[in-house]
Design a protein around this motif. Structure first.
Motif, mmCIF file in Angstrom:
data_model
loop_
_atom_site.group_PDB
_atom_site.id
_atom_site.type_symbol
_atom_site.label_atom_id
_atom_site.label_comp_id
_atom_site.label_asym_id
_atom_site.label_seq_id
_atom_site.Cartn_x
_atom_site.Cartn_y
_atom_site.Cartn_z
ATOM 1 N N ASN A 171 84.116 45.180 47.364
ATOM 2 C CA ASN A 171 84.678 44.310 46.328
ATOM 3 C C ASN A 171 84.812 42.863 46.806
ATOM 4 O OD1 ASN A 171 85.717 45.662 43.674
ATOM 5 N ND2 ASN A 171 86.076 47.175 45.289
ATOM 6 N N LYS A 173 81.462 41.244 46.626
ATOM 7 C CA LYS A 173 81.066 40.958 45.241
ATOM 8 C C LYS A 173 81.836 39.770 44.659
ATOM 9 C CE LYS A 173 79.903 45.767 44.061
ATOM 10 N NZ LYS A 173 80.356 46.959 43.272
ATOM 11 N N ASN A 219 85.068 39.941 43.925
ATOM 12 C CA ASN A 219 86.158 40.426 43.071
ATOM 13 C C ASN A 219 87.525 40.095 43.654
ATOM 14 O OD1 ASN A 219 84.330 41.547 41.258
ATOM 15 N ND2 ASN A 219 84.272 43.507 42.354
ATOM 16 N N SER A 220 87.572 39.838 44.971
ATOM 17 C CA SER A 220 88.816 39.480 45.654
ATOM 18 C C SER A 220 88.457 38.603 46.849
ATOM 19 C CB SER A 220 89.550 40.740 46.123
ATOM 20 O OG SER A 220 90.711 40.422 46.864
ATOM 21 N N THR A 242 92.426 41.253 50.299
ATOM 22 C CA THR A 242 93.037 42.477 49.790
ATOM 23 C C THR A 242 93.864 43.119 50.886
ATOM 24 O OG1 THR A 242 91.180 42.888 48.282
ATOM 25 C CG2 THR A 242 92.616 44.762 48.787
ATOM 26 N N LYS A 271 93.117 41.357 39.761
ATOM 27 C CA LYS A 271 91.956 42.166 40.124
ATOM 28 C C LYS A 271 92.185 42.878 41.457
ATOM 29 C CE LYS A 271 87.841 43.904 39.848
ATOM 30 N NZ LYS A 271 87.566 44.986 38.880
ATOM 31 N N THR A 272 92.836 42.197 42.392
ATOM 32 C CA THR A 272 93.090 42.797 43.699
ATOM 33 C C THR A 272 94.003 44.012 43.578
ATOM 34 O OG1 THR A 272 92.785 40.655 44.792
ATOM 35 C CG2 THR A 272 93.965 42.353 46.024
ATOM 36 N N GLU A 326 93.997 46.114 41.169
ATOM 37 C CA GLU A 326 93.124 47.209 40.727
ATOM 38 C C GLU A 326 92.367 47.804 41.918
ATOM 39 O OE1 GLU A 326 90.491 45.973 37.628
ATOM 40 O OE2 GLU A 326 92.075 45.033 36.445
ATOM 41 N N ILE A 327 91.887 46.927 42.802
ATOM 42 C CA ILE A 327 91.150 47.378 43.991
ATOM 43 C C ILE A 327 92.051 48.205 44.898
ATOM 44 C CG2 ILE A 327 89.931 46.589 46.071
ATOM 45 C CD1 ILE A 327 89.179 44.044 44.407
#
Length: 339
Positions: free
Chosen positions: A95, A98, A100-101, A104, A260-261, A263-264
């Motif tokens: 992630n 990509k 997305n974060s 994390t 978003k993090t 969710e990860i």
């Protein structure tokens, strides 16, 4: 009339207690599903102990116990295997790559056993913040969440970056480490943004200073912290619940961008927690004394489960992280500050 959910109920109670300057203790779990607020005059001092001891405040609701004939502390660790940890780590790393974060926080639980009870551990350990809920958990956290002065000045102290103090040149190494610097800077930016949601003016008071933390074996860890401040105004007590909940969950133990993090984290930590969630670990607790508020991020955490004790720990992951080093850091944080 629409029924308030649990968070809204707690927010309104905190606002009400703040306005009337009624001292209270609050706890909010990481998932924000079981928050609670208790006026200090209603607190069951036989089931919940707390202590806050730093330069800002000094509170506690229990008397120290002088233990006699206490055997030396023994803690046996049965950690999650590197393979299982790496599965969660790889999911986080994918992630991150990509986009997305940017950062994390990945945590895990480690089964432990000890010859001391949780209550004994609580009384014997030394930490800036301590919390004991009988039959549930203990927390001995070095990390402040936010402090709010009577004037309305709010301060946050994210901790991000840990190294064994016994390593030659440890302080220079941790401060020069590019991965650690990136991780810390990301969290400082996140906390600045979070405080901007509730404060009129926000600034960084101190950036990447070193604190020492002692472990039960006499060794020390170096922890890197920063101080970010803001101005809430003189009427902050009337909206204290709103202020706290707008800042949750704490940025230092979640990541960025936060939505978003989260969710990860939820997906990855199904592999590192038997229950699939953190619970009160990495949540926050705090005390409002009628004039000011102090609070802590609930790290350094031991929970009592149906299968025994588990120690919960973790750290921040960036695209530059390695599974082996993060696994080592996770294990290095499994300690009780007895000295």
């Amino acid at each position: 009339m629409q029924k308030l959910n649990k968070n809204q109920e707690v927010i309104e109670k905190m606002n009400e207690f703040g306005k009337s300057q009624t001292p209270f203790l609050f706890m909010v779990d990481f998932e924000m599903g079981a928050p609670m607020v208790i006026p200090l005059h209603d607190l069951d001092n036989n089931k919940l102990f707390y202590a806050m001891n730093d330069n800002f405040v000094s509170y506690q609701n229990f008397n120290p116990i002088n233990f006699k004939d206490l055997k030396p502390l023994q803690i046996i660790k049965k950690p999650i295997g590197l393979k299982a940890f790496k599965e969660a780590f790889d999911q986080v790393l994918a992630n991150l790559k990509k986009g997305n974060s940017f950062l994390t926080n990945l945590t895990a639980e480690t089964a432990i056993s000890s010859n001391w009870s949780l209550e004994t551990l609580f009384h014997k350990c030394k930490s800036k913040y301590k919390l004991f809920v009988k039959g549930k958990f203990i927390c001995f956290s070095p990390e402040t969440f936010v402090q709010i002065r009577e004037s309305g000045k709010i301060s946050s102290f994210p901790m991000k970056g840990t190294i064994n103090a016994q390593i030659d040149g440890a302080e220079a190494i941790i401060l020069a480490d590019e991965k650690e610097k990136y991780e810390h800077t990301t969290i400082v930016d996140l906390i600045r943004n979070d405080l901007s949601r509730v404060a009129d003016k926000v600034w960084v008071e101190r950036f990447r200073y070193i604190e020492k933390i002692k472990k039960e074996d006499g060794s020390e860890l170096l922890q890197v912290s920063s101080e970010i401040c803001g101005e809430l105004g003189t009427l902050w007590k009337e909206r204290v619940g709103e202020i706290i909940f707008k800042l949750l969950p704490a940025g230092s133990i979640s990541g960025a961008p936060k939505p978003k993090t989260l969710e990860i984290i939820k997906e990855a930590e199904r592999k590192t927690f038997e229950s699939g969630k953190r619970g009160f670990y990495t949540g926050v607790f705090g005390v409002f004394d009628g004039d000011k508020l102090d609070s802590a991020v609930m790290i350094r955490f031991i929970e009592e489960t149906s299968k025994g004790l588990v120690f919960k720990s973790g750290g921040g992951i960036t695209s530059r992280s390695s599974a082996e080093k993060e696994y080592e850091e996770l294990l290095s944080k499994i300690y009780v500050p007895i000295f």
